[in-house]
Motif scaffolding. Structure first.
Motif, short mmCIF file in Angstrom:
data_model
loop_
_atom_site.label_atom_id
_atom_site.label_comp_id
_atom_site.label_asym_id
_atom_site.label_seq_id
_atom_site.Cartn_x
_atom_site.Cartn_y
_atom_site.Cartn_z
N TYR A 176 -58.90 -74.97 27.28
CA TYR A 176 -59.97 -75.98 26.79
C TYR A 176 -59.85 -76.13 25.27
O TYR A 176 -59.30 -75.19 24.42
N MET A 177 -59.84 -77.35 24.54
CA MET A 177 -59.52 -77.41 23.20
C MET A 177 -61.00 -78.25 22.62
O MET A 177 -61.60 -79.14 23.10
N ASP A 178 -61.23 -77.79 21.21
CA ASP A 178 -62.01 -78.51 20.41
C ASP A 178 -61.41 -78.73 19.26
O ASP A 178 -60.63 -77.99 18.90
N LYS A 179 -61.92 -79.75 18.41
CA LYS A 179 -61.42 -80.09 17.16
C LYS A 179 -62.31 -80.57 16.22
O LYS A 179 -63.14 -81.36 16.59
N LYS A 180 -62.13 -80.09 14.91
CA LYS A 180 -63.17 -80.68 13.91
C LYS A 180 -62.45 -81.00 12.75
O LYS A 180 -61.59 -79.84 12.26
N GLU A 181 -62.80 -82.27 11.95
CA GLU A 181 -62.13 -82.34 10.93
C GLU A 181 -63.23 -81.86 9.79
O GLU A 181 -64.48 -81.82 9.67
N VAL A 182 -62.51 -80.93 8.61
CA VAL A 182 -63.19 -80.71 7.51
C VAL A 182 -62.52 -81.05 6.45
O VAL A 182 -61.57 -81.11 6.16
N LYS A 183 -63.76 -81.75 5.60
CA LYS A 183 -63.30 -82.53 4.23
C LYS A 183 -63.30 -81.31 3.21
O LYS A 183 -64.39 -80.57 3.10
N VAL A 184 -62.21 -81.07 2.50
CA VAL A 184 -62.15 -80.11 1.44
C VAL A 184 -62.16 -80.64 0.18
O VAL A 184 -61.17 -81.68 -0.39
N THR A 185 -63.00 -80.26 -0.75
CA THR A 185 -63.02 -80.70 -2.29
C THR A 185 -62.07 -79.86 -3.11
O THR A 185 -61.29 -80.35 -3.81
N GLU A 207 -67.01 -77.01 0.01
CA GLU A 207 -66.46 -77.34 -1.30
C GLU A 207 -65.44 -76.68 -1.80
O GLU A 207 -64.62 -76.79 -2.57
N ASN A 208 -65.35 -75.29 -1.20
CA ASN A 208 -64.36 -74.29 -1.65
C ASN A 208 -63.35 -74.02 -0.56
O ASN A 208 -63.77 -73.30 0.57
N GLY A 209 -62.04 -74.64 -0.40
CA GLY A 209 -61.51 -74.33 0.43
C GLY A 209 -60.75 -72.98 1.02
O GLY A 209 -60.29 -72.58 1.72
N ASN A 210 -61.14 -72.06 -0.03
CA ASN A 210 -60.62 -70.50 -0.17
C ASN A 210 -61.42 -69.99 0.84
O ASN A 210 -60.92 -68.81 1.52
N THR A 211 -62.64 -70.21 1.36
CA THR A 211 -63.16 -69.53 2.29
C THR A 211 -64.32 -70.49 3.00
O THR A 211 -65.32 -70.78 2.46
N VAL A 212 -63.76 -70.94 4.17
CA VAL A 212 -64.69 -71.82 4.81
C VAL A 212 -65.18 -71.15 6.20
O VAL A 212 -64.34 -70.67 7.10
N ALA A 272 -68.04 -64.79 24.89
CA ALA A 272 -66.62 -64.99 24.17
C ALA A 272 -67.13 -65.96 22.78
O ALA A 272 -67.11 -67.12 22.74
N ALA A 273 -67.49 -65.29 21.95
CA ALA A 273 -68.05 -65.92 20.51
C ALA A 273 -67.30 -65.26 19.40
O ALA A 273 -67.18 -63.73 19.42
N ALA A 274 -66.83 -65.73 18.24
CA ALA A 274 -66.36 -65.05 17.20
C ALA A 274 -66.79 -65.97 15.87
O ALA A 274 -66.54 -67.31 15.83
N THR A 275 -66.95 -65.48 14.87
CA THR A 275 -67.02 -65.98 13.44
C THR A 275 -66.14 -65.39 12.51
O THR A 275 -65.73 -64.24 12.53
N THR A 276 -65.22 -66.29 11.70
CA THR A 276 -64.47 -65.89 10.71
C THR A 276 -64.52 -66.70 9.40
O THR A 276 -65.39 -67.72 9.62
N ARG A 277 -63.83 -66.47 8.49
CA ARG A 277 -63.85 -67.34 7.11
C ARG A 277 -62.31 -67.68 7.04
O ARG A 277 -61.47 -66.76 7.09
N MET A 278 -61.88 -69.05 6.87
CA MET A 278 -60.51 -69.18 6.75
C MET A 278 -60.24 -70.19 5.59
O MET A 278 -61.18 -70.59 4.96
N ARG A 279 -58.99 -70.32 5.13
CA ARG A 279 -58.51 -71.09 4.21
C ARG A 279 -57.99 -72.38 4.48
O ARG A 279 -57.29 -72.62 5.43
N LEU A 280 -58.18 -73.36 3.78
CA LEU A 280 -57.96 -74.79 4.01
C LEU A 280 -57.29 -75.19 2.85
O LEU A 280 -58.10 -75.55 1.72
N ALA A 281 -56.11 -75.81 2.67
CA ALA A 281 -55.52 -76.33 1.57
C ALA A 281 -55.95 -77.56 1.33
O ALA A 281 -55.92 -78.07 0.15
N ARG A 282 -56.26 -78.25 2.27
CA ARG A 282 -56.70 -79.72 2.01
C ARG A 282 -57.56 -80.20 3.18
O ARG A 282 -57.85 -79.49 4.06
#
Lengths: 109, 151
Positions: free
Chosen positions: B136-145, B62-67, B110-120
């Protein structure tokens, strides 16, 4: 920056030898991205925490190179394997050269 | 072309919206080739494989400032079976770089959590580099309101 960045760190007080513990860290910081403009259209200069490190008894455990896409009040959660009692030293490095640190003791038996 | 009353209103509305968007740096977008280049540089020429690394991110933010985002890589974190670094990228931000995590044997996991910004709405990409050089690679689409980074 309204107030000096203040770290908040959560580390278990006790653990068994060889246990993997979880550390949670947060530091108050606006993380000005350098992308924003003020109301006169001037770019607000970038000012972020660009590096975070965690050491245990002087040995590196985890570190992170940080870009402006990390949110304000940067939060990091990660693990550490503890084999002996000791001290975690956490360090945050600011774009302006300031260094903020915090230390947390853990008792291991 | 004669302007109808309806057109005039539409133009006025459009003109009102444009200046608002000028304040959103989300308009500047990391080009896909930047992301490809950053991954290639990080991977050191290796082709990233799928598996081993899991990126956890919300489907809708909902809020791209902190995902909140988490990564975890399957690894014993001992001897040769070790994760060196994990690179996080976002392909729709003004700059694709997000963060690089570095692990050691003392990380235990090898695990970590953080919070990031998403412009869209965009893809978040996590790339893990192992001690043996495999990637190795992984990818996720995040829909930002509501986009982050903005004023």
């Amino acid at each position: 920056m309204s107030a000096a960045p203040k770290p908040r760190v959560k580390v278990p007080k006790k653990a068994r030898a060889g246990e993997i513990v979880v550390l949670k860290t947060l530091i108050s910081h606006e993380m000005e991205s350098g992308q924003r403009k003020d109301k006169d259209g001037n770019v607000i200069p970038r000012k972020i925490i660009n590096k975070f490190t965690c050491e245990f008894n002087g040995q590196p455990v985890f570190s992170c190179d940080i870009d402006p896409a990390i949110s304000a009040n940067p939060y990091f959660e990660f693990s550490a394997k503890v084999n002996e009692s000791g001290t975690f030293k956490l360090t945050w490095v600011d774009d302006d050269g300031s260094v903020y640190t915090d230390e947390q003791k853990i008792e291991v038996d | 072309m004669a302007l109808s009353r309806r057109h005039v209103f539409a133009l006025a509305a459009g003109a009102a919206i444009v200046p608002v968007f000028q304040f959103l740096p989300g308009r500047a977008v990391a080009a896909p080739e930047d992301v490809g280049k950053l991954i290639a540089e990080f991977a050191g020429g290796k082709e990233p494989q799928s598996g081993k690394i899991t990126l956890t991110a919300p489907e809708i933010a909902e809020n791209g400032n902190t995902v909140p985002i988490s990564i975890e890589v399957e690894s014993a974190m001992e001897g040769d079976d070790m994760v060196d670094q994990v690179l996080i990228l976002a392909d729709g931000n003004p700059s694709a770089d997000v963060a690089t995590f570095a692990f050691t044997a003392m990380s235990g996991k090898a695990a970590a959590t953080t919070r990031m910004r998403l412009a869209r709405t965009q893809n978040v990409i996590a790339v893990a580099k192992m001690a043996d050089g495999s990637v190795y690679m992984d990818k996720k689409e995040v829909k930002v309101t509501i986009g982050g980074c903005g004023g």
